[in-house]
Design an enzyme around this catalytic site. Structure first.
Site, PDB file in Angstrom:
ATOM      1  N   SER A 119      -3.612  30.717  35.299  1.00 34.69           N
ATOM      2  CA  SER A 119      -2.345  30.540  34.818  1.00 34.69           C
ATOM      3  C   SER A 119      -2.031  29.281  35.444  1.00 34.69           C
ATOM      4  CB  SER A 119      -1.367  31.565  35.406  1.00 34.69           C
ATOM      5  OG  SER A 119      -0.183  31.268  35.015  1.00 34.69           O
TER       6      SER A 119
ATOM      7  N   ASP B 183      -1.943  39.742  27.774  1.00 29.37           N
ATOM      8  CA  ASP B 183      -1.060  38.824  28.577  1.00 29.37           C
ATOM      9  C   ASP B 183       0.362  38.800  28.103  1.00 29.37           C
ATOM     10  OD1 ASP B 183       0.103  36.605  30.065  1.00 29.37           O
ATOM     11  OD2 ASP B 183      -1.933  35.558  29.850  1.00 29.37           O
TER      12      ASP B 183
ATOM     13  N   HIS C 235      -1.607  39.539  32.213  1.00 26.98           N
ATOM     14  CA  HIS C 235      -1.566  38.193  32.889  1.00 26.98           C
ATOM     15  C   HIS C 235      -2.244  38.325  34.361  1.00 26.98           C
ATOM     16  CE1 HIS C 235      -0.403  33.944  33.302  1.00 26.98           C
ATOM     17  NE2 HIS C 235       0.093  34.278  34.537  1.00 26.98           N
TER      18      HIS C 235
END
Length: 326
Positions: free
Chosen positions: A169, A253, A285
């Site tokens: 991320s 995600d 995620h």
């Protein structure tokens, strides 16, 4: 008719003004989430709870900010690859039950990583995160990442030729920039569920802004781009990276659209043949490493084995003798 048009123009103008005010006043709080509201930044558990061999490391960034990190080792003299891990933000609320469980969730992933990859792991807390001082910003966090890599590059108890940057991320944006800036220090890069840019994510998190803010591929007028202090334009950075890159994409995600990972890969694949894209149909995620199971770890293991190979002692000695004889 005139009044209708005027009302429409005033409405659009109001949205633009509201968006500008929001960006100017609160963008760091939107981009960086060191801890969820109402919770403490302190770590309720340490790697010792999972019986991991670790060292508390304190660093100074180039601008003097004091940083904290954990260096977790497989064994005291492990010469395997060293993974420089850059974390995501405070994480998905879907898996956050309590501070202890969240940190344990991340450390459990690291524990498995160390066992499966036979590696060391260096975990940095960006400025403003964990026990590190300061306040987060793109400029500052880039300095923090460089301080971590410089520290590893100077250690004598690891193989400094086998440093692998792994970012998830936000950490993917951090890791990509560091890898681009250090082609001689980073052997390979792993990106998991990373966004193309904060400019593009603005339209994901606040849909009304997508007409005014966007990255290189957006179609809007982008009239508010100049207000974004932390653009983290990963899609522009990865196009400049020549080291091997592994893309790990969770197709479920819920925070970063999987299309962002596909666009990052497409940007690199046109010039870098040592990049691999792997999808995990059930990965969200934060839990792609769980949802991917054995396939997830085998993918990383094979990538490191192919692109960050171990240099045998006799090969190194033989090369040294050849050099001396010339």
């Amino acid at each position: 008719m005139v009044s209708y048009v005027s009302a429409l123009l005033y409405g659009v103008g109001g949205i633009v003004v509201a968006g500008m005010a929001l960006l100017v006043a609160f963008q760091e709080k939107l981009v960086y989430v060191p801890v969820l509201p109402g919770l403490t930044k302190s770590y309720p558990i340490t790697p010792a709870r999972l019986r991991l061999l670790y060292e508390d490391v304190w660093l100074r960034s180039a601008d003097g900010v004091r940083l904290h990190a954990w260096f977790i080792k497989l064994i005291p003299e492990c010469r395997g690859p060293t993974v420089l891990f850059f974390q995501e933000n405070a994480g998905s609320i879907l898996i956050f039950i309590s501070p202890a469980l969240y940190i344990a969730h991340r450390l459990e992933m690291v524990r498995i990583m160390i066992q499966r990859l036979q590696c060391n792991v260096f975990m940095l807390s960006y400025r403003g995160y964990g026990a590190s001082d300061g306040y987060p910003s793109q400029h500052g966090i880039a300095k923090d990442a460089q301080a971590a890599l410089d520290h590893l590059s100077q250690r004598t108890d690891i193989d400094t030729s086998r440093i692998v940057v792994f970012g998830r991320s936000l950490g993917g944006a951090v890791g990509a920039l560091l890898t681009k800036n250090n082609p001689d220090k980073v052997a390979a890069l792993i990106l998991e569920n990373t966004f193309t840019s904060i400019l593009d994510m603005a339209g994901v998190l606040l849909p009304f802004l997508k007409w005014f803010i966007g990255g290189t591929g957006s179609k809007g007028p982008k009239i508010l781009n100049f207000l974004v202090r932390s653009p983290w334009s990963t899609i522009d950075i990865v196009g400049q990276i020549n080291q091997p890159i592994l893309f790990l994409s969770g197709l479920q995600d819920e925070m970063v659209p999987p299309s962002h990972m596909q666009m990052l890969y497409a940007k690199v694949a046109s010039h870098n043949r040592e990049c691999i894209f792997v999808e995990f149909p059930n990965g969200m995620h934060m839990d792609t490493w769980l949802a991917g199971g054995d396939h997830y770890w085998r993918t990383i293991q094979q990538f490191i084995g192919n692109h960050v190979p171990e240099i045998k002692e006799h090969e190194s000695s033989h090369d040294d003798k050849d050099t001396e004889g010339r």
